[in-house]
Design a protein around this motif. Structure first.
Motif, PDB file in Angstrom:
ATOM      1  N   ARG A 100      35.951  34.539  44.597  1.00  0.00           N
ATOM      2  CA  ARG A 100      35.455  33.384  44.896  1.00  0.00           C
ATOM      3  C   ARG A 100      34.564  32.734  43.663  1.00  0.00           C
ATOM      4  NH1 ARG A 100      34.871  31.413  50.048  1.00  0.00           N
ATOM      5  NH2 ARG A 100      32.930  30.584  49.514  1.00  0.00           N
ATOM      6  N   MET A 145      37.041  31.202  41.236  1.00  0.00           N
ATOM      7  CA  MET A 145      37.482  29.943  41.744  1.00  0.00           C
ATOM      8  C   MET A 145      36.460  28.808  41.866  1.00  0.00           C
ATOM      9  SD  MET A 145      40.761  29.989  42.214  1.00  0.00           S
ATOM     10  CE  MET A 145      40.682  28.304  42.741  1.00  0.00           C
ATOM     11  N   THR A 163      35.407  23.870  41.216  1.00  0.00           N
ATOM     12  CA  THR A 163      36.743  24.237  41.792  1.00  0.00           C
ATOM     13  C   THR A 163      37.829  23.467  41.870  1.00  0.00           C
ATOM     14  OG1 THR A 163      35.234  25.792  43.527  1.00  0.00           O
ATOM     15  CG2 THR A 163      37.592  25.121  44.246  1.00  0.00           C
ATOM     16  N   ILE A 184      39.053  23.803  38.284  1.00  0.00           N
ATOM     17  CA  ILE A 184      39.967  25.195  38.318  1.00  0.00           C
ATOM     18  C   ILE A 184      41.244  24.960  38.736  1.00  0.00           C
ATOM     19  CG2 ILE A 184      39.744  27.578  38.788  1.00  0.00           C
ATOM     20  CD1 ILE A 184      36.669  27.203  38.688  1.00  0.00           C
ATOM     21  N   ALA A 185      41.333  24.360  39.869  1.00  0.00           N
ATOM     22  CA  ALA A 185      42.857  24.152  40.738  1.00  0.00           C
ATOM     23  C   ALA A 185      43.668  23.505  39.936  1.00  0.00           C
ATOM     24  CB  ALA A 185      42.461  23.844  42.023  1.00  0.00           C
ATOM     25  N   ILE A 187      45.879  27.072  39.061  1.00  0.00           N
ATOM     26  CA  ILE A 187      45.203  28.279  39.640  1.00  0.00           C
ATOM     27  C   ILE A 187      45.377  28.115  41.265  1.00  0.00           C
ATOM     28  CG2 ILE A 187      43.514  30.174  40.027  1.00  0.00           C
ATOM     29  CD1 ILE A 187      42.529  29.926  37.252  1.00  0.00           C
ATOM     30  N   TYR A 195      44.346  29.497  45.210  1.00  0.00           N
ATOM     31  CA  TYR A 195      43.755  30.702  45.924  1.00  0.00           C
ATOM     32  C   TYR A 195      43.976  30.618  47.433  1.00  0.00           C
ATOM     33  CZ  TYR A 195      39.329  32.812  47.811  1.00  0.00           C
ATOM     34  OH  TYR A 195      38.557  33.810  48.493  1.00  0.00           O
TER      35      TYR A 195
END
Length: 241
Positions: free
Chosen positions: A49, A52, A74, A77-78, A82, A84
């Motif tokens: 977590r 992310m 977040t 980052i996505a 990436i 999750y």
């Protein structure tokens, strides 16, 4: 370019008054499958977590592809590539399987705009996703929901796939299917970081391994070496592979 796609250096995380991560050092080599093991409460989920951006690191550095992402949100980052899959899978129960997939396909506004070639690849990995395409996701079995959760994470190309306990509560036959799917994903070039409690699952899939205890990584190395060292297994995990 570094052989490590993801690196954590001295990462601390506080949640309210609680100090959960105490200087985590972790590397995830590019193109490999890294297992993150440890007893319950060791800090594994908190580490994911924090990577992310769902919880902010209070100290230390997280880098992805050589870029510092420690303070990024977040969604940013996505967008770097990436994906999750949390332990609870995050499935939208009232939506169909197709609608769940479409939500994750950011470049498509309708199912017709989704990448058909990629969908067919996913259907081969997880036939249940195609079989129940128009069914409410909430009516799927636990194993089918896990397949949907992973499928949703890879509906668009990702550099790194992070999954929290993918085998939890699954029947052995579904676990075998999941192992085969992760092996194919790795062969396709996806780098994978898995938190796992099923040691057989870890042994069959892992290239590298990091073991956590009390908010720190206390061991890192090859999965094969750990699986062959019973004394080290007992010391780190209190069990034998």
């Amino acid at each position: 370019m570094s052989d490590n796609l993801l690196t954590l250096e001295g990462v601390h995380t506080h949640i309210g008054a609680y100090h959960i991560l105490h200087g985590v050092d972790l590397v995830v080599p590019r193109g490999q499958l890294t297992m993150l093991l440890g007893r319950n409460g060791a800090g594994k989920t908190t580490t994911l977590r924090t990577i992310m951006g769902l919880w902010q690191a209070s100290q230390g550095r997280i880098s992805f592809g050589g870029k510092d992402i420690t303070s990024q949100r977040t969604p940013q980052i996505a967008h770097l590539g990436i994906a999750y899959v949390p332990e609870n899978m995050g499935i939208f129960a009232d939506l169909t399987v197709k609608e769940n997939m479409l939500l994750a396909a950011r470049n498509a506004r309708s199912a017709a705009q989704m990448d058909e070639q990629r969908l067919q690849w996913i259907f081969k990995l997880f036939p249940a996703v195609e079989k129940f395409w128009n069914h409410p996701a909430g009516k799927l079995s636990g194993g089918q929901k896990q397949m949907l959760a992973v499928s949703r994470a890879i509906v668009e190309p990702r550099e790194l796939l992070i999954v929290d306990e993918p085998s939890k509560g699954l029947a052995p036959s579904i676990i075998n299917n999941m192992i085969e799917a992760f092996q194919q994903l790795k062969q396709s070039g996806v780098t994978i970081l898995l938190v796992e409690q099923n040691i057989n699952f870890a042994k069959r899939l892992g290239d590298t391994v990091a073991v956590m205890d009390n908010g720190r990584v206390v061991h890192a190395g090859s999965m094969q070496a750990l699986s062959q060292d019973e004394a080290l297994q007992q010391s780190l995990l209190g069990l034998s592979l």
